[in-house]
Design a protein around this motif. Structure first.
Motif, PDB file in Angstrom:
ATOM      1  N   THR A 184      -6.241  36.116 -26.967  1.00  0.00           N
ATOM      2  CA  THR A 184      -6.395  36.278 -25.469  1.00  0.00           C
ATOM      3  C   THR A 184      -7.736  36.337 -24.932  1.00  0.00           C
ATOM      4  N   ILE A 185      -8.288  35.389 -24.033  1.00  0.00           N
ATOM      5  CA  ILE A 185      -9.659  35.382 -23.748  1.00  0.00           C
ATOM      6  C   ILE A 185      -9.908  36.242 -22.413  1.00  0.00           C
ATOM      7  N   VAL A 186     -10.572  37.315 -22.345  1.00  0.00           N
ATOM      8  CA  VAL A 186     -11.017  37.925 -21.143  1.00  0.00           C
ATOM      9  C   VAL A 186     -12.429  37.870 -21.048  1.00  0.00           C
ATOM     10  N   ALA A 187     -12.863  37.525 -19.687  1.00  0.00           N
ATOM     11  CA  ALA A 187     -14.429  37.622 -19.398  1.00  0.00           C
ATOM     12  C   ALA A 187     -14.842  39.073 -18.699  1.00  0.00           C
ATOM     13  N   ASP A 190     -18.130  40.356 -14.290  1.00  0.00           N
ATOM     14  CA  ASP A 190     -17.957  40.994 -13.283  1.00  0.00           C
ATOM     15  C   ASP A 190     -16.795  41.791 -13.313  1.00  0.00           C
ATOM     16  N   GLU A 191     -15.529  41.331 -12.555  1.00  0.00           N
ATOM     17  CA  GLU A 191     -14.422  42.184 -12.862  1.00  0.00           C
ATOM     18  C   GLU A 191     -13.811  41.636 -14.085  1.00  0.00           C
ATOM     19  N   PRO A 192     -13.182  42.117 -14.974  1.00  0.00           N
ATOM     20  CA  PRO A 192     -12.492  41.701 -16.386  1.00  0.00           C
ATOM     21  C   PRO A 192     -11.510  40.419 -15.692  1.00  0.00           C
ATOM     22  N   MET A 193     -11.436  39.335 -16.301  1.00  0.00           N
ATOM     23  CA  MET A 193     -10.782  38.431 -16.113  1.00  0.00           C
ATOM     24  C   MET A 193     -10.027  37.579 -16.904  1.00  0.00           C
ATOM     25  N   LEU A 194      -8.844  37.519 -17.004  1.00  0.00           N
ATOM     26  CA  LEU A 194      -7.817  36.746 -17.875  1.00  0.00           C
ATOM     27  C   LEU A 194      -8.342  35.203 -17.785  1.00  0.00           C
ATOM     28  N   LEU A 195      -8.914  34.639 -18.765  1.00  0.00           N
ATOM     29  CA  LEU A 195      -9.176  33.212 -18.963  1.00  0.00           C
ATOM     30  C   LEU A 195      -8.081  32.459 -19.726  1.00  0.00           C
TER      31      LEU A 195
END
Ligand code: TXA
Ligand code: MG
Length: 329
Positions: A184-187, A190-195
């Motif tokens: 699972t890729i999370v950026a 800024d706000e944690p985002m599910l990529l």
């Protein structure tokens, strides 16, 4: 080009780990197991090795790679962790989550590996063979999934061999992987985002964050029909045979990718039948997904009928990969 190399396969063990580390240090390419899928590793700090890696995979070079590290100290030399990134790393590393973070000053990962972005994707894998190779090598290892570009990811050493033998220097065989879906890729920019949904379910991540993951701009209206992570092409996971999703019956000449115990109409005339999990277990289904798609793809079926898979937990990532596979190449 790497074509023409013979590619030895070594069973995982001390000798294989030492050979892998030597190979990486010399700019070579090594297929190795992680808990999610097999990776194709190269020295992340060596641009020439990264260039060979893109070439071996036949991958468009604008697609950035994940840098794998052996411990959290190495991660902190490469990228900047905010409080949420720290929380996710503490909760889930080593494990099947990749964090996209701002590059640290002095980040040694080659620009070619990050496709020139000022962010870097980092993962600390849990597989003991991956960890042993990372420790023996001592640096970050850039590793995409060890498949030819456009194929489904490799979950056994034999898959790696089928796609990449003759194009890479070494394959370390650690058996079938446990998770079967990419991380699972999370950026955390800024706000944690599910990529990218993947081997760690969204709800586990949201429980640690105490909030919902943000949605990448454009995804809400496009139903995953455009790149989320750069290079995450819609058709990335396509087998050659067409997929027919949400099937409640199977037509003559079709293969069936089943899920759960339910009986399916027409199953007796199916070209082939494989059940992702007869007991309806999503983790078991994830581990079987790519291998079964590869097997059904060579049965000469008219199409692969795919039964519905629930969308909760790991089902989110399974449905994401099925949707991409159904688009075709
Ligand atoms: O489980 C996995 O993640 C496996 C194993 C080998 O670790 N690796 C893997 O790598 O799936 P790959 O290259 O097939 O997928 C990496 C994804 C790509 O979609 C890429 O666009 C995205 O990560 N990515 C890499 N760096 C990024 C960045 N700086 N920002 C956004 N996305 C990034
Ligand atoms: Mg891949």
């Amino acid at each position: 080009m790497n074509i023409g190399l013979t590619t030895p396969i070594l069973p995982a063990g001390e000798a294989a780990v030492a050979a892998a580390a030597r190979c990486l240090a010399g700019g070579g390419l090594v297929g190795f197991p992680t808990e999610t899928v097999y990776g194709l590793g190269a020295d992340a700090a060596n641009p020439a090795a990264i260039a060979r890696l893109y070439q071996a995979k036949g991958r468009p070079s604008f697609n950035p790679l994940i840098a794998h590290i052996g411990d959290i100290e190495a991660a902190r030399r490469i990228a900047v962790f905010d409080a949420r990134a720290n929380a996710l790393a503490n909760a889930f590393w080593p494990g099947p989550i990749t964090l996209v973070l701002p590059k640290a000053i002095g980040c040694t990962v080659a620009d070619l590996a990050t496709a020139g972005l000022d962010t870097v994707a980092l993962r600390l894998p849990a597989h003991p063979v991956a960890r042993a190779i990372l420790h023996a090598f001592g640096g970050a290892i850039a590793a995409p999934s060890a498949n030819l570009s456009g194929h489904v990811s490799a979950t056994t050493a034999a898959h790696v061999q089928n796609d990449l033998a003759g194009r890479i220097d070494l394959i370390v065989d650690g058996g079938a992987v446990a998770v079967g879906l990419e991380s699972t890729i999370v950026a955390c920019l800024d706000e944690p985002m599910l990529l990218r949904p993947g081997g760690l379910a969204r709800d586990e991540i949201e429980r640690v964050l105490g909030r919902a993951l943000a949605v990448p701009p454009g995804e809400a209206d496009s139903h995953a029909s455009r790149p989320l992570a750069p290079g995450m092409l819609t058709s990335h996971y396509a087998p050659r045979t067409r997929l027919r999703l949400e099937a409640d019956s199977v037509a003559a000449g079709e293969a069936l990718l089943a899920f759960g115990p339910a009986h399916v109409r027409g199953v007796d005339a199916a070209a082939a039948v494989m059940n992702l999990s007869a007991r309806g277990d999503l983790a078991e289904a994830a581990a079987n997904l790519f291998g079964y798609l590869r097997e059904l793809d060579v049965k000469g079926a008219r199409a692969i009928a795919v039964m519905p898979v629930p969308r909760h937990g790991l089902g989110e990532a399974i449905n994401d990969r099925l949707r991409r596979a159904a688009v075709g190449r």
